[in-house]
Design a protein around this motif. Structure first.
Motif, mmCIF file in Angstrom:
data_model
loop_
_atom_site.group_PDB
_atom_site.id
_atom_site.type_symbol
_atom_site.label_atom_id
_atom_site.label_comp_id
_atom_site.label_asym_id
_atom_site.label_seq_id
_atom_site.Cartn_x
_atom_site.Cartn_y
_atom_site.Cartn_z
ATOM 1 N N ILE A 93 -1.544 3.665 -13.398
ATOM 2 C CA ILE A 93 -2.608 2.757 -12.972
ATOM 3 C C ILE A 93 -3.442 2.223 -14.131
ATOM 4 N N PHE A 145 -0.765 10.665 -4.065
ATOM 5 C CA PHE A 145 -0.772 9.699 -5.158
ATOM 6 C C PHE A 145 -1.788 10.112 -6.229
ATOM 7 N N ASP A 146 -2.924 10.627 -5.803
ATOM 8 C CA ASP A 146 -3.963 11.046 -6.762
ATOM 9 C C ASP A 146 -3.479 12.178 -7.660
ATOM 10 N N SER A 180 0.838 -1.199 0.000
ATOM 11 C CA SER A 180 0.000 0.000 0.000
ATOM 12 C C SER A 180 0.874 1.249 0.000
ATOM 13 N N VAL A 240 -1.008 10.654 -10.230
ATOM 14 C CA VAL A 240 -1.698 9.827 -11.217
ATOM 15 C C VAL A 240 -2.560 10.667 -12.164
ATOM 16 N N GLU A 275 -1.960 -0.995 -10.529
ATOM 17 C CA GLU A 275 -2.854 -0.944 -9.374
ATOM 18 C C GLU A 275 -2.551 0.301 -8.541
ATOM 19 N N SER A 276 -3.483 0.664 -7.671
ATOM 20 C CA SER A 276 -3.191 1.732 -6.714
ATOM 21 C C SER A 276 -2.145 1.262 -5.715
ATOM 22 N N ASP A 277 -2.241 -0.011 -5.281
ATOM 23 C CA ASP A 277 -1.164 -0.612 -4.501
ATOM 24 C C ASP A 277 -0.064 -1.035 -5.466
#
Length: 385
Positions: free
Chosen positions: A337, A326-327, A67, A330, A270-272
Motif C-alpha cells: 500500500i 489484509f491488515d 474491494s 500489510v 491502495e487498500s482496494d
C-alpha cells in the motif's frame, strides 16, 4: 493540441505498453531511455492523432478498484511446486486449474538473452517458465492484443503482472470480460531492463564466463525463499551464490535505488486493488500465524472480486490455508500500500557500468551479515517467539 503521447517521459509512464499495442497505425514503439526503461516513442509521420494511446494510459486516468473480500495465508500441498516457487506456490495451483479447464495463462518469463517478457502458457509442464520472482520490469510486448483475441473466442484467460500492467491491460480491453481473471503480483517497484542487461554483462566480465541462468531468491540456500542469496549458473557448469544485499543490482533494488520513476508515486498502492486476486509473500507469518507450516515460504492471498473468490474456492483442496486479514498482511509488507522511497541520487545513464556498479553496491552492514549466518531453523524458531 496533440492527442497522442509524443514526448512522454519516464516519470509519467509506467511502461505497461498499452499505448504501443492499441495504436491502429503501429506508430508507437517502446524504446529504452538512457536509464534502460522502456518508454513509448511516436512516429509523427504515420500517427493519425486518434487519441487512443492517451485513452488507454493508466497513468493519465486510473481504473476502478475492487474491494478486498478475504485474506489468507496459503501454501500448495505440492512439495515440488513449493521448491519451484518463490514463496508458497499458490500461483502454480491457480494456473494449473485454469489450464486444466482449457484456459491460457500469462506471466513473466526469462528470454534466452536474460531479458524478461510476458508470455502465454497453455501446458502445465511449461508453468516453470513463469514461476519465481524476477526483479526486472517485464516487457508485455503484444500480449494485451493476444488476450483480447482469446477472450473474443470465448477462452478463459489468467493474466498475472504488476498493478500497473494489470491496469494497462484493463484500459486496453475497455470493458470487463467474465472469462478474464487477473492476478496482481505485489510489487516493491521495478528496476530497469537495460540496467539488468548491463549488470549481466558486468557479471560475465567479472567471472570471465557466460551467465547461463540467474535466480534471484534461491531456495537451495534458504528454503523459505527470503532475500538472502542469489544464484548464478555459468555456462562452464559452475554455480556461484552471492548475498543479495551485497550485490550491486539486487542490493540496490532492495534499497529502492534503481526503480522506475513512476514507482515512487505509484497509483496502484491502495487498500482496494486493481486485480481479482493479489498475491504476495507472507512476511511475518511466524508472528501472525505461528502454527502455519511456513518453513518453505508462504503466500498471502487477497481476494478482491467474486471471480477471484470463485477461482480460489476451486483450488482449496490443493492448498493449505488459514484465514488472515489484509491488515496483518500489510503490517509486514508495507510495499502493498506504500510507494517506494528514493534513497540516494538516481543514475542517469548506463555508459560507465563498472563505476555504476560500485556506486550501486550497498554499504557493508554488520547487522545484515550476522543475520545471514544465523542457521535457518534457529531463525525460523526465533521469529515465532
Amino acid at each position: 493540441m496533440k492527442k497522442n503521447i509524443a514526448g512522454v517521459i519516464e516519470d509519467r509512464c509506467c511502461g505497461c505498453g498499452a499505448c504501443f499495442q492499441i495504436c491502429p497505425k503501429k506508430s508507437i514503439l517502446m524504446k529504452k531511455n538512457t536509464r534502460g526503461f522502456y518508454v513509448p516513442t511516436v512516429d509523427e509521420q504515420t500517427c493519425i492523432d486518434c487519441g487512443l494511446c492517451k485513452n488507454v494510459c493508466p497513468e493519465i486516468e486510473k481504473n476502478q478498484y475492487n474491494s478486498v473480500i478475504g485474506s489468507y495465508a496459503a501454501i500448495t500441498k505440492d512439495k515440488d511446486a513449493i521448491d519451484r516457487s518463490t514463496s508458497g506456490g499458490v500461483f502454480s495451483e491457480i494456473a494449473k486449474y485454469i489450464i486444466m479447464h482449457s484456459g491460457v495463462v500469462y506471466g513473466c518469463s526469462w528470454n534466452d538473452n536474460k531479458s524478461v517478457h510476458h508470455r502465454m502458457v497453455e501446458k502445465i509442464q511449461d508453468l516453470k517458465y513463469i514461476q519465481q520472482s524476477k526483479y526486472v520490469q517485464s516487457n508485455t510486448e503484444r500480449t494485451f492484443e493476444e488476450v483480447k483475441r482469446y477472450l473474443l473466442n470465448d477462452k478463459v484467460v489468467l493474466y498475472s503482472g504488476t498493478g500497473c500492467q494489470i491496469a494497462g491491460l484493463k484500459k486496453y480491453l475497455k470493458k470487463d470480460y467474465d472469462k478474464l481473471i487477473t492476478v496482481e503480483v505485489a510489487c516493491h517497484g521495478v528496476p530497469s531492463p537495460g540496467l539488468f542487461e548491463e549488470y549481466i554483462k558486468w557479471m560475465e566480465r567479472k567471472n570471465n564466463q557466460t551467465v547461463n541462468q540467474y535466480t534471484f531468491r534461491n531456495k537451495k540456500k534458504h528454503k523459505k525463499g527470503e532475500h538472502y542469496k542469489l544464484c548464478v549458473n555459468f555456462k562452464n557448469g559452475k554455480e556461484k551464490y552471492y548475498l543479495s544485499y551485497n550485490d550491486p543490482y539486487y542490493g540496490a533494488f532492495l534499497q529502492g535505488k534503481t526503480l522506475r520513476k513512476t514507482c515512487y508515486h505509484c497509483k496502484y498502492k491502495e487498500s482496494d486493488r486493481i486485480a481479482d486476486i493479489l498475491l504476495s509473500d507472507y512476511w511475518g507469518i511466524e508472528k501472525e500465524h505461528p502454527q502455519f507450516p511456513a518453513k518453505h515460504g508462504a503466500s498471502a492471498v487477497v481476494i478482491c472480486s467474486t471471480k477471484g473468490e470463485k477461482l480460489f474456492n476451486n483450488i482449496k483442496d490443493k492448498i493449505i490455508i488459514e484465514e488472515s486479514t489484509f491488515d496483518k498482511i500489510v503490517a509486514h509488507n508495507r510495499s502493498i500500500i506504500s510507494c517506494a522511497k528514493k534513497t540516494g541520487q538516481e543514475y542517469t545513464d548506463l555508459e560507465n557500468v563498472d563505476e555504476l556498479m560500485k556506486t550501486l553496491k550497498p554499504k557493508f552492514s554488520a547487522k545484515r551479515t550476522i543475520k545471514n549466518i544465523i542457521p535457518e531453523n534457529l531463525k525460523y524458531f526465533l521469529k515465532r517467539i
